[in-house]
Design a protein around this motif. Structure first.
Motif, mmCIF file in Angstrom:
data_model
loop_
_atom_site.group_PDB
_atom_site.id
_atom_site.type_symbol
_atom_site.label_atom_id
_atom_site.label_comp_id
_atom_site.label_asym_id
_atom_site.label_seq_id
_atom_site.Cartn_x
_atom_site.Cartn_y
_atom_site.Cartn_z
ATOM 1 N N CYS A 43 -2.302 5.424 6.652
ATOM 2 C CA CYS A 43 -3.013 5.189 5.352
ATOM 3 C C CYS A 43 -4.232 4.856 5.385
ATOM 4 N N CYS A 45 0.738 -1.232 0.049
ATOM 5 C CA CYS A 45 -0.048 -0.061 -0.246
ATOM 6 C C CYS A 45 0.829 1.269 0.128
ATOM 7 N N CYS A 94 -5.772 -2.704 3.566
ATOM 8 C CA CYS A 94 -4.726 -2.251 2.602
ATOM 9 C C CYS A 94 -4.986 -3.090 1.198
ATOM 10 N N CYS A 109 1.251 3.587 3.139
ATOM 11 C CA CYS A 109 1.161 2.694 4.296
ATOM 12 C C CYS A 109 2.939 2.664 4.737
ATOM 13 N N HIS A 131 -8.375 0.236 0.628
ATOM 14 C CA HIS A 131 -9.046 0.892 1.624
ATOM 15 C C HIS A 131 -10.464 1.577 0.962
HETATM 16 ZN ZN LIG Z 1 -2.696 1.099 3.655
#
Ligand SMILES: [Zn+2]
Ligand SMILES: [Zn+2]
Length: 53
Positions: free
Chosen positions: A53, A11, A36, A14, A40
């Motif tokens: 994230c 991600c 992730c 992230c 999302h």
């Molecule tokens: Zn993420």
């Protein structure tokens, strides 16, 4: 000797580092969480401390 293979969550925003064995695998990539891995779509973050994230 134990080899721990860790990598960053796939991600983009992230910051989490995950180990392959704990990761959520999707489309050949490894993610730190289902959120992730699903991109999302439900607007939730991974829930890990310090990760936005
Ligand atoms: Zn993420
Ligand atoms: Zn994260």
């Amino acid at each position: 000797m134990t080899t721990v293979t860790s990598m960053k969550c796939a991600c983009e925003p992230c910051l989490c580092n995950i180990s392959i064995s704990d990761a959520v695998q999707k489309d050949g990539k490894y993610y730190c969480s289902d959120a992730c891995a699903n991109g999302h779509t439900d607007r939730t973050g991974c829930g890990h401390h310090g990760c936005g994230c």
